[in-house]
Motif scaffolding. Structure first.
Motif, PDB file in Angstrom:
ATOM      1  N   GLY A  61      25.919  -4.523  -1.716  1.00 17.00           N
ATOM      2  CA  GLY A  61      26.239  -3.540  -2.747  1.00 17.00           C
ATOM      3  C   GLY A  61      25.715  -3.886  -4.120  1.00 17.00           C
ATOM      4  N   GLY A  62      25.868  -2.911  -5.005  1.00 19.60           N
ATOM      5  CA  GLY A  62      25.409  -3.078  -6.375  1.00 19.60           C
ATOM      6  C   GLY A  62      26.490  -2.854  -7.409  1.00 19.60           C
ATOM      7  N   SER A  63      27.736  -2.656  -6.958  1.00 16.64           N
ATOM      8  CA  SER A  63      28.847  -2.470  -7.897  1.00 16.64           C
ATOM      9  C   SER A  63      29.402  -3.840  -8.275  1.00 16.64           C
ATOM     10  N   GLY A  64      28.976  -4.334  -9.429  1.00 19.42           N
ATOM     11  CA  GLY A  64      29.290  -5.704  -9.821  1.00 19.42           C
ATOM     12  C   GLY A  64      30.778  -6.012  -9.855  1.00 19.42           C
ATOM     13  N   LEU A  65      31.574  -5.098 -10.388  1.00 18.44           N
ATOM     14  CA  LEU A  65      33.012  -5.352 -10.489  1.00 18.44           C
ATOM     15  C   LEU A  65      33.653  -5.386  -9.098  1.00 18.44           C
TER      16      LEU A  65
ATOM     17  N   ALA B  50      20.541   1.254 -13.371  1.00 17.12           N
ATOM     18  CA  ALA B  50      19.953   0.051 -12.776  1.00 17.12           C
ATOM     19  C   ALA B  50      19.802  -1.056 -13.818  1.00 17.12           C
ATOM     20  N   LYS B  51      19.451  -0.679 -15.023  1.00 20.38           N
ATOM     21  CA  LYS B  51      19.322  -1.674 -16.090  1.00 20.38           C
ATOM     22  C   LYS B  51      20.666  -2.326 -16.382  1.00 20.38           C
ATOM     23  N   ARG B  52      21.750  -1.532 -16.409  1.00 22.77           N
ATOM     24  CA  ARG B  52      23.084  -2.088 -16.633  1.00 22.77           C
ATOM     25  C   ARG B  52      23.492  -3.001 -15.473  1.00 22.77           C
ATOM     26  N   GLN B  53      23.143  -2.594 -14.246  1.00 22.11           N
ATOM     27  CA  GLN B  53      23.449  -3.436 -13.096  1.00 22.11           C
ATOM     28  C   GLN B  53      22.791  -4.809 -13.221  1.00 22.11           C
TER      29      GLN B  53
ATOM     30  N   PHE C 283      24.323  -8.598 -13.261  1.00 26.70           N
ATOM     31  CA  PHE C 283      23.988  -9.623 -12.269  1.00 26.70           C
ATOM     32  C   PHE C 283      23.323 -10.846 -12.906  1.00 26.70           C
ATOM     33  N   ARG C 284      22.527 -10.630 -13.940  1.00 26.71           N
ATOM     34  CA  ARG C 284      21.863 -11.778 -14.591  1.00 26.71           C
ATOM     35  C   ARG C 284      22.874 -12.734 -15.205  1.00 26.71           C
ATOM     36  N   ALA C 285      24.046 -12.224 -15.552  1.00 29.01           N
ATOM     37  CA  ALA C 285      25.073 -13.082 -16.151  1.00 29.01           C
ATOM     38  C   ALA C 285      25.773 -13.959 -15.114  1.00 29.01           C
ATOM     39  N   ASP C 286      25.501 -13.728 -13.825  1.00 30.00           N
ATOM     40  CA  ASP C 286      26.137 -14.490 -12.754  1.00 30.00           C
ATOM     41  C   ASP C 286      25.184 -15.587 -12.287  1.00 30.00           C
ATOM     42  N   SER C 287      25.456 -16.806 -12.685  1.00 25.54           N
ATOM     43  CA  SER C 287      24.556 -17.923 -12.390  1.00 25.54           C
ATOM     44  C   SER C 287      24.619 -18.354 -10.925  1.00 25.54           C
ATOM     45  N   THR C 288      25.572 -17.825 -10.152  1.00 19.16           N
ATOM     46  CA  THR C 288      25.700 -18.236  -8.754  1.00 19.16           C
ATOM     47  C   THR C 288      24.781 -17.448  -7.825  1.00 19.16           C
TER      48      THR C 288
END
Length: 323
Positions: A111-115, A281-284, A288-293
């Motif tokens: 999926g692409g829903s970060g939350l 997509a840019k917001r997604q 995701f870039r903020a998640d270092s894992t």
């Protein structure tokens, strides 16, 4: 029915979840199906809109053939007017994952829903439910005394939260005070307690060059319109679902509703959906870039999906070393 796993595919870490993440139109569904041909998987969709019925075109749900090929969860299961959020998904999704493990199979989260992904894989803070009288009293104080006055009260009981929030976050100050009044515990204390996650996970992200991803998005929107997005939207409205419904306030449906109402032309609708999807997509990707894992795999139009699927299986099989 899921095909048999490839030889050696059973060498995976026990109690570990594989997650494929990335922005819309990045090829997550196609890659997930390729992985499912190599591993004995059941797919858990982490998409905030694919969970709804009668919205297959506008939410890019897997096709009927794809759904038959591999067991999917959270695809087309709820009516469009059913309230569903990240917290609910995390709770129900973890139970679903437990069931998949119990059947001797692997949960493949896609999926692409970060939350939604964060709620499922790490847990969201779940404080006490709001109580109307407490909330209204705090909101009245906000109007008469201001946020700084509320913040001063928060400093007395939860200085860590007060320092983090500052006076500009009035809504969150109110929530922090409400939590303390209703539970007797500070929001900082409850955050630290967290939610126990009974499994480990490996997140693998698909990263496209931005121009190529935007081309895919533009093409996907045209495909959705040709596949019947407008007619699907019309049918939802004719069934009595109001345009203001949360599930219909989604890129694609929102613009199709405007077109059906005569406010924009078909071409304007397509261009607006394309623009809004690119922005989404840019917001997604910012999330995701903020998640270092996340372990990123670079992909483009010439990438061999079969090879990428094999790479994903190898990374997963290497356990924590693959992060």
């Amino acid at each position: 029915m899921t095909p048999p796993a490839a030889p050696g595919a059973g060498n995976h870490p026990p109690g570990r979840v594989l997650a494929l993440v990335g922005p819309t139109a990045s090829g997550k569904t196609a890659l997930a199906l390729s992985v499912a041909r190599l591993l004995p998987c059941e797919i858990v969709s982490a998409d905030s809109r694919q969970v709804y019925r009668d919205m297959a075109v506008g939410t890019a749900q897997p096709s009927a053939a794809e759904l038959r090929e591999t067991t999917h969860h959270f695809v087309g299961e709820l009516p469009p007017d059913r309230e569903f959020n990240a917290g609910s998904f995390g709770t129900i999704g973890r139970r679903t994952i437990g069931g998949i493990f119990g059947r001797g199979r692997l949960p493949l989260v896609v999926g692409g829903s970060g939350l939604y992904l964060r709620s499922l894989l790490r847990g969201l803070f779940e404080g006490p439910e709001a109580e109307r009288a407490v909330r209204e009293a705090l909101e009245a104080r906000l109007k008469t005394a201001g946020a700084e006055n509320l913040l001063e009260d928060l400093r007395k009981v939860d200085p860590a939260a007060a320092e983090k929030l500052g006076p500009v976050n009035a809504r969150r100050i109110i929530r922090a005070l409400e939590v303390y009044e209703l539970s007797g515990r500070t929001i900082t204390e409850l955050h630290r307690a967290g939610i126990e996650i009974p499994f480990d996970s490996l997140q693998i992200g698909l990263r496209w060059p931005r121009p190529a991803l935007y081309e895919r998005i533009n093409a996907r929107v045209i495909g959705m319109v040709n596949e019947g997005l407008v007619e699907e939207t019309r049918q939802l409205l004719e069934r009595g679902y109001p345009p203001a419904l949360h599930s219909l306030q989604t890129v694609g449906y929102r613009e199709a509703i405007a077109h059906l109402g005569g406010r924009i032309t078909r071409q304007e609708m397509i261009a607006t959906i394309q623009m809004n999807t690119r922005r989404f997509a840019k917001r997604q990707m910012t999330w995701f870039r903020a998640d270092s894992t996340i372990h990123w795999i670079d992909i483009d139009a010439g990438t061999d999906l079969t090879r990428i699927a094999a790479d994903v299986v190898r990374l997963f099989g290497r356990g924590a070393e693959g992060k």
